[in-house]
Design an enzyme around this catalytic site. Structure first.
Site, PDB file in Angstrom:
ATOM      1  CG  ASP A 525      -1.974  -1.045   1.159  1.00  0.00           C
ATOM      2  OD1 ASP A 525      -2.192  -1.572   0.039  1.00  0.00           O
ATOM      3  OD2 ASP A 525      -2.575  -1.358   2.204  1.00  0.00           O
ATOM      4  CG  ASP A 529       1.477   0.215   8.487  1.00  0.00           C
ATOM      5  OD1 ASP A 529       2.378   0.710   9.196  1.00  0.00           O
ATOM      6  OD2 ASP A 529       0.316  -0.016   8.884  1.00  0.00           O
TER       7      ASP A 529
END
Ligand code: 1YM
Length: 696
Positions: A525, A529
């Site tokens: 993504d 993260d």
């Protein structure tokens, strides 16, 4: 130029002509030049300069000269000048000829420098001036010595006449002018100034306090002939020239090597001392990076393959750092020692030894064999480095932390290997349950999408081309643990699944031929993260699967950042710039758009006088209101069609090929993230949190 006498020529001449050994003539040199200078190509050609220069440099190292000039002259001549004692010109008792003539016209006559100082002559084959003379169409030597100017000229190594006194001189020094013989150097006799400069610059570092002046006067044809001294007396400073002088010697060289790196400690260690009649000079500094740079010299000859001096250094360094770390409680009793490799990480060191009798291993002189160098380096370095660490405790602390970091990384790698290789871990070779494999058995056609999270994994499974595309979801949570170390990750089910899915094993049993996919596509993504997981995966590939990166198998997927819905059509933008471009094409500005709801404001009315396009644009605007922009934060926000269309379809997607360089950067980032420094980690996360969307 008549050499100027500067401060260093204070010692008395020690040479007497009777010290010269007399040997054979120069025919063998012309017959087999390669034996003496390595080759007759550009290497050999430049070697002629180094040979003559070496004699001047030796004179400087023995304390009799402090200035050398190397001049490239027109018509292929080279001139080397020093302000040393001048080559002796007195008559040799046995041969009844001048010492100068013996040196220039007989083989192996240059090596006997008596017991004083170092016999540091030693070009590639330790041959000296006579070889240069033999391979030159014309050579002239001028010696300023004992109040006189002496001269002798040669053609292809054969003297034109006896050594003559041609005048008086109040200077001391030697001038050798020669022109390489085109008959010998068939590939050409053109010198390369950049090569001359880089060699002589290096030499200047190695002889602290020696000034080397390099002048390219080749364009300066026409004024006076080569035998005149005009070039140097009147004109040298008008020529393109460079001067090298390094007060700090090897310390300056280390500084130069580390110029673009971040040092981990402030002070450069430096020592210059003798033990057992071996001169030892060492400078070192650690940088905040992995590579080790060891530059080692014996009698100023680069020993690329190392040898006894390097061994002596490495052994002592490891011993001293461990001893210091234990003494200061950094390493506890139960802790294991830092290894040689641990203490070498990030080290820049230059080691230079000077020996009277030098022994090399092998033919190339690339490896020092003299045993006394090992103990001399050990003695000199041990004393000086111990003192350095005691006097500079901050530097010592940083050096030891650097070693400990290397040790941790090494242990992590080993633990990882053990855990993945644990007997049975890869046994049976069944593919992981999480893997949605492709139908093709041909690795060249097969792709593995490594997808962050089960939800994106599900979408990807639905969207993919099941013939060639396999999907492996990695559960974000496990990999997301901010401070988890690589070893733990490797112990994790997730990474084990990846290893099994790839099918190429790991560590000693790794075999790239067995890799089941030739495209390994990391799809994470566009958030912090995601960036983190990508760094981790790249680090993993970098450390355990470098050949796979080298083979060009590792890619990063490039999902779009925005969906722009307008007039029942979807447009995808992969960057902010692209978003602007799409909006512009649709006839809008950023401010006209909506991120969620549709606009109710009226658009411009078409007016008389508008061009057809303007009118049409306004109609479109009017009828369809404003475009809606959706920003994708994760792959899971796309439906399977969107994901296929934008990120997976080989016909329309873009993939970013991962280079070793990039993976190496990830590896360093990873270290930084996992390291003990909180500052850099925090700033990384802050930067990434802002940049993540731009970055993918
Ligand atoms: C431009 C080249 O050759 N300089 C040079 C060479 C010698 C001396 C001084 C020298 C050495 C000694 C005594 C000694 C050499 N001498 C010999 C030999 N520059 C250049 N400058 N006096 C002068 O080592 O005792 C060989 S080279 F063999 F004669 F001693």
């Amino acid at each position: 130029m008549a050499p100027k006498q500067e401060k260093s020529s204070a010692k008395k001449s020690s040479y007497g002509a009777d010290q010269i050994q007399v040997l054979e003539g120069l025919e063998p040199v012309r017959k087999r030049p390669g034996m003496y200078i390595g080759s007759t190509g550009p290497d050999g050609l430049h070697h002629l300069i180094w040979e003559i220069f070496d004699n001047s440099r030796d004179e400087a190292m023995n304390g009799y000269a402090n200035r050398v000039e190397v001049v490239l002259l027109p018509d292929g001549y080279v001139r080397v000048i020093d302000n040393g004692r001048g080559i002796p010109t007195d008559i040799h008792p046995k041969t009844k000829v001048s010492a100068l003539e013996t040196i220039m016209c007989t083989l192996h006559a240059g090596g006997k420098f008596g017991g004083e100082g170092y016999n540091v002559s030693g070009g590639l084959h330790g041959v000296g001036a006579s070889v240069v003379n033999a391979l030159s169409i014309h050579t002239k030597v001028e010696v300023h010595r004992d109040g006189g100017l002496f001269m002798q000229e040669y053609k292809q190594g054969i003297k034109k006449s006896a050594v003559k006194q041609v005048g008086k001189s109040k200077f001391n020094g030697t001038i050798v002018t020669f022109k390489p013989d085109a008959e010998i150097f068939k590939e050409g006799t053109e010198f390369e100034i950049s090569r001359v400069i880089s060699h002589l610059r290096q030499q200047a570092y190695l002889v602290r306090g020696l000034t080397i002046h390099v002048i390219d006067a080749r364009e300066y044809a026409g004024k006076g002939d080569f035998s005149g001294e005009k070039y140097l007396t009147d004109l040298s400073l008008e020529q393109p020239s460079q001067t090298f002088y390094f007060e700090g010697g090897l310390k300056s060289l280390v500084k130069h090597y580390n110029e673009f790196s971040k040092p981990v400690h402030k002070n450069i260690f430096y020592v210059d001392k003798s033990a057992e009649n071996v001169g030892v000079e060492i400078a070192l500094q650690y940088i905040d990076d992995f590579p080790t740079k060891i530059a080692a010299y014996a009698n100023n000859i680069p020993t690329i393959e190392g040898g006894t001096h390097v061994t002596g250094f490495k052994t002592s360094l490891t011993r001293l750092i461990n001893a210091y770390a234990r003494k200061n409680g950094v390493l506890k009793e139960k802790d294991e020692n830092l290894t040689g490799d641990d203490v070498l990480e990030g080290l820049t060191v230059v080691i230079s030894v000077k020996l009277r009798e030098i022994q090399f291993e092998g033919q190339t002189k690339a490896k020092l064999g003299s045993m006394e160098a090992q103990s001399a380096v050990s003695t000199v370095f041990s004393d000086a480095f111990t003192l350095f660490m005691e006097e500079n405790p901050d530097d010592a602390k940083e050096i030891i932390s650097k070693g400990l970091l290397a040790l941790r990384a090494r242990k992590a790698a080993k633990a990882a290997k053990d855990s993945v290789l644990r007997k049975g871990a890869l046994e049976g070779f069944s593919l992981p349950g999480k893997l949605a494999d492709c139908q093709s058995n041909d690795p060249a056609d097969s792709e593995l999408f490594i997808v962050e999270g089960d939800s994106a994994g599900g979408t990807a499974k639905m969207g993919r081309d099941r013939v060639t595309q396999a999907i492996l979801p990695l559960r974000g949570k496990i990999l997301n643990v901010e401070r988890a170390r690589l070893d733990r990750m490797l112990g994790s089910e997730q990474i084990k699944n990846l290893v099994l899915a790839m099918g190429a094993a790991i560590g000693d049993t790794f075999n790239i031929e067995k890799c089941r996919y030739h495209k390994l596509i990391i799809a994470t993504d566009a958030d912090v993260d995601g960036a983190h997981i990508r760094t981790l995966l790249l680090t993993f590939f970098y450390r355990y699967y470098r050949p796979i990166i080298d083979a060009g198998y590792v890619y990063i997927a490039q999902p779009p950042l925005y969906k722009i819905a307008f007039n029942k059509e979807n447009h995808y933008a992969y960057s902010d710039v692209e978003k602007q471009a799409i909006l512009k094409k649709l006839g809008f500005d950023e401010k006209d758009t909506e991120s969620t709801e549709e606009s109710t404001e009226p658009a411009d009315e078409a007016q008389e006088g508008d061009t057809a396009e303007e009118a049409e644009e306004k109609v479109v605007k009017k009828s369809n209101k404003k475009p809606q922009i959706q920003r994708y934060k994760g792959l899971g926000e796309m439906n399977s069609d969107e994901l296929w269309e934008t990120t997976m379809d080989p016909k329309t997607r873009t993939l970013k090929l991962v280079s070793v360089h990039e993976a190496g950067d990830a590896d360093r980032t990873f270290e930084m993230l996992m390291g003990s420094e909180v500052g850099p980690r925090k700033s990384f996360i802050q930067t990434y949190a802002k940049q993540a969307n731009l970055d993918i």
